[in-house]
Design an enzyme around this catalytic site. Structure first.
Site, PDB file in Angstrom:
ATOM      1  N   TYR A  57      31.232  87.274  45.917  1.00 35.10           N
ATOM      2  CA  TYR A  57      32.110  88.451  45.965  1.00 35.10           C
ATOM      3  C   TYR A  57      33.288  88.186  46.908  1.00 35.10           C
ATOM      4  CZ  TYR A  57      33.714  93.233  46.848  1.00 35.10           C
ATOM      5  OH  TYR A  57      34.498  94.358  46.986  1.00 35.10           O
ATOM      6  N   SER A 106      39.683  94.191  49.125  1.00 34.80           N
ATOM      7  CA  SER A 106      38.601  94.660  49.994  1.00 34.80           C
ATOM      8  C   SER A 106      38.863  94.140  51.397  1.00 34.80           C
ATOM      9  CB  SER A 106      37.267  94.082  49.496  1.00 34.80           C
ATOM     10  OG  SER A 106      36.232  94.357  50.412  1.00 34.80           O
TER      11      SER A 106
HETATM   12  N1  LIG Z   1      32.757 100.758  47.500  1.00 33.69           N
HETATM   13  C1  LIG Z   1      33.128  99.903  48.445  1.00 33.69           C
HETATM   14  O1  LIG Z   1      32.530  99.859  49.559  1.00 33.69           O
HETATM   15  C2  LIG Z   1      34.288  98.978  48.214  1.00 33.69           C
HETATM   16  C3  LIG Z   1      34.859  98.353  49.337  1.00 33.69           C
HETATM   17  C4  LIG Z   1      35.912  97.484  49.147  1.00 33.69           C
HETATM   18  C5  LIG Z   1      36.412  97.259  47.870  1.00 33.69           C
HETATM   19  N2  LIG Z   1      35.835  97.884  46.787  1.00 33.69           N
HETATM   20  C6  LIG Z   1      36.395  97.588  45.456  1.00 33.69           C
HETATM   21  O2  LIG Z   1      36.767  98.793  44.838  1.00 33.69           O
HETATM   22  C7  LIG Z   1      36.782  98.623  43.427  1.00 33.69           C
HETATM   23  C8  LIG Z   1      36.100  99.819  42.771  1.00 33.69           C
HETATM   24  O3  LIG Z   1      34.743  99.848  43.158  1.00 33.69           O
HETATM   25  P1  LIG Z   1      33.964 101.196  43.503  1.00 33.69           P
HETATM   26  O4  LIG Z   1      33.561 101.138  44.909  1.00 33.69           O
HETATM   27  O5  LIG Z   1      34.704 102.369  43.000  1.00 33.69           O
HETATM   28  O6  LIG Z   1      32.626 100.985  42.652  1.00 33.69           O
HETATM   29  P2  LIG Z   1      32.107 101.645  41.277  1.00 33.69           P
HETATM   30  O7  LIG Z   1      31.914 103.091  41.449  1.00 33.69           O
HETATM   31  O8  LIG Z   1      30.930 100.807  40.919  1.00 33.69           O
HETATM   32  O9  LIG Z   1      33.285 101.398  40.247  1.00 33.69           O
HETATM   33  C9  LIG Z   1      33.520 100.136  39.690  1.00 33.69           C
HETATM   34  C10 LIG Z   1      34.281 100.322  38.411  1.00 33.69           C
HETATM   35  O10 LIG Z   1      34.622  99.014  37.873  1.00 33.69           O
HETATM   36  C11 LIG Z   1      34.313  99.062  36.504  1.00 33.69           C
HETATM   37  N3  LIG Z   1      34.127  97.745  35.899  1.00 33.69           N
HETATM   38  C12 LIG Z   1      33.206  96.794  36.192  1.00 33.69           C
HETATM   39  N4  LIG Z   1      33.367  95.741  35.366  1.00 33.69           N
HETATM   40  C13 LIG Z   1      34.392  96.044  34.543  1.00 33.69           C
HETATM   41  C14 LIG Z   1      35.042  95.367  33.481  1.00 33.69           C
HETATM   42  N5  LIG Z   1      34.656  94.163  33.050  1.00 33.69           N
HETATM   43  N6  LIG Z   1      36.110  95.970  32.861  1.00 33.69           N
HETATM   44  C15 LIG Z   1      36.514  97.198  33.270  1.00 33.69           C
HETATM   45  N7  LIG Z   1      35.922  97.894  34.240  1.00 33.69           N
HETATM   46  C16 LIG Z   1      34.883  97.314  34.882  1.00 33.69           C
HETATM   47  C17 LIG Z   1      33.071  99.919  36.397  1.00 33.69           C
HETATM   48  O11 LIG Z   1      32.940 100.344  35.051  1.00 33.69           O
HETATM   49  P3  LIG Z   1      31.551 100.709  34.314  1.00 33.69           P
HETATM   50  O12 LIG Z   1      31.359 102.179  34.533  1.00 33.69           O
HETATM   51  O13 LIG Z   1      31.789 100.348  32.887  1.00 33.69           O
HETATM   52  O14 LIG Z   1      30.481  99.870  34.947  1.00 33.69           O
HETATM   53  C18 LIG Z   1      33.456 101.041  37.349  1.00 33.69           C
HETATM   54  O15 LIG Z   1      34.309 101.955  36.731  1.00 33.69           O
HETATM   55  C19 LIG Z   1      36.108  97.278  43.157  1.00 33.69           C
HETATM   56  O16 LIG Z   1      37.089  96.308  42.874  1.00 33.69           O
HETATM   57  C20 LIG Z   1      35.421  96.969  44.480  1.00 33.69           C
HETATM   58  O17 LIG Z   1      35.275  95.578  44.694  1.00 33.69           O
HETATM   59  C21 LIG Z   1      34.788  98.738  46.944  1.00 33.69           C
END
Ligand SMILES: NC(=O)c1ccc[n+]([C@@H]2O[C@H](COP(=O)([O-])OP(=O)(O)OC[C@H]3O[C@@H](n4cnc5c(N)ncnc54)[C@H](OP(=O)(O)O)[C@@H]3O)[C@@H](O)[C@H]2O)c1
Length: 272
Positions: free
Chosen positions: A149, A136
């Site tokens: 986080y 991130s």
């Molecule tokens: N969105 C942002 O602004 C942003 C910015 C920077 C970095 N990120 C990073 O991007 C990555 C993806 O996030 P996203 O934005 O796409 O959010 P998201 O839509 O909430 O997706 C998160 C994913 O992680 C999965 N997950 C959570 N705990 C898990 C576990 N124990 N084992 C396997 N899967 C698990 C969730 O699965 P479930 O469906 O089972 O809950 C979901 O598929 C994360 O690492 C986040 O920190 C996001």
């Protein structure tokens, strides 16, 4: 067996993981779309024959072992592993339970390490492969009320940057993706942390800042932007390590401004 390339993606049920599954599958890759609960798999907008939905919870080592065995049997070697699964714990550190802190670190740090370790023996034996870490911009700068986080994403940055050197002799690449705000479930159902009465003395300060920060997330670009950056990292053949979808400007300002000026900017922008 054809020579279609194989990618494993964690957290493929929504957001960046889902968009990345679709990107690679459309490009003709075989995609192991791993997720905690395959029964809740989304409808992927991509050639379905290229996608296998496989159970994998990054906090459960038996599911990691089973997923890698399953993919090896279906398709043979994995070319790229994308450590994407993760979520944001948000709230005042003082009011956050040990249990919530441990769960955040178990998922965002130990989970990433466990999946990476499962991938390495086969990649090392073949002297070929790549691990991509979805960290991130929050692994390089900080905002209020995301202390745990940030701790996890700074950990992933240090871990992956050091690991990169260790894996060079084995021709295994390491890339780090540092997205800025992206509109996904990160700002919805995935988010966790204390709310309302549990916020105690921090309540009004937290609520004011949280409202501003989550509104930025909801107005942010969609996850396809990050999927494109991941695709670029996977295929550009460069030695570039960091990719910064929707975060290039703020990371540049962070570098140019230094600690004091940047902190002043965050304070003013969020009315800390
Ligand atoms: N969105 C942002 O602004 C942003 C910015 C920077 C970095 N990120 C990073 O991007 C990555 C993806 O996030 P996203 O934005 O796409 O959010 P998201 O839509 O909430 O997706 C998160 C994913 O992680 C999965 N997950 C959570 N705990 C898990 C576990 N124990 N084992 C396997 N899967 C698990 C969730 O699965 P479930 O469906 O089972 O809950 C979901 O598929 C994360 O690492 C986040 O920190 C996001």
């Amino acid at each position: 067996m054809t020579n279609q390339r194989v990618v494993l993606i964690t957290g493929a049920s929504s957001g960046i993981g889902k968009a990345t599954v679709e990107k690679f599958a459309r490009q003709g890759w075989r995609v192991a779309a791993t997720m905690r609960d395959p029964a809740r798999a989304p409808a992927f907008d991509a050639p379905i024959d290229n996608i296998a939905v496989i159970a994998l919870d990054v906090t459960k080592s038996d599911t990691i072992t089973a997923a890698f065995a399953d993919i090896a049997q279906r398709w043979g070697a994995i070319d790229i592993v994308i450590n994407n699964a993760g979520y944001g714990l948000v709230g005042p550190f003082e009011m956050t339970s040990d249990q919530d802190i441990r769960r955040q670190i178990e998922t965002n740090v130990f989970g990433v390490m466990a999946v990476t370790r499962a991938a390495l023996p086969a990649m090392r034996a073949r002297k070929s492969g790549m691990i991509i870490f979805v960290a991130s911009m929050g692994g390089r700068l900080t905002f209020p009320y995301y202390s745990i986080y940030h701790a996890t994403k700074w950990a992933v940055e240090g871990f992956s940057e050091s690991l990169r050197f260790e894996l060079m002799p084995w021709n295994i690449g390491v890339k780090i993706i540092e997205p800025g705000a992206i509109h996904t479930e990160f700002y919805g159902r995935s988010e966790s942390g204390p709310r309302d009465a549990a916020l105690g003395a921090y309540k009004s300060h937290f609520n004011r800042i949280y409202t501003r920060m989550s509104s930025v997330g909801k107005r942010a670009p969609g996850p396809e932007l990050v999927a494109d950056a991941i695709w670029c990292a996977a295929t550009d053949g460069s030695s570039k390590i960091r990719y910064t979808p929707n975060a290039g400007l703020i990371l540049l300002l962070r570098r140019l401004f230094g600690d004091r000026l940047f902190a002043r900017g965050v304070k003013r922008a969020l009315r800390v």
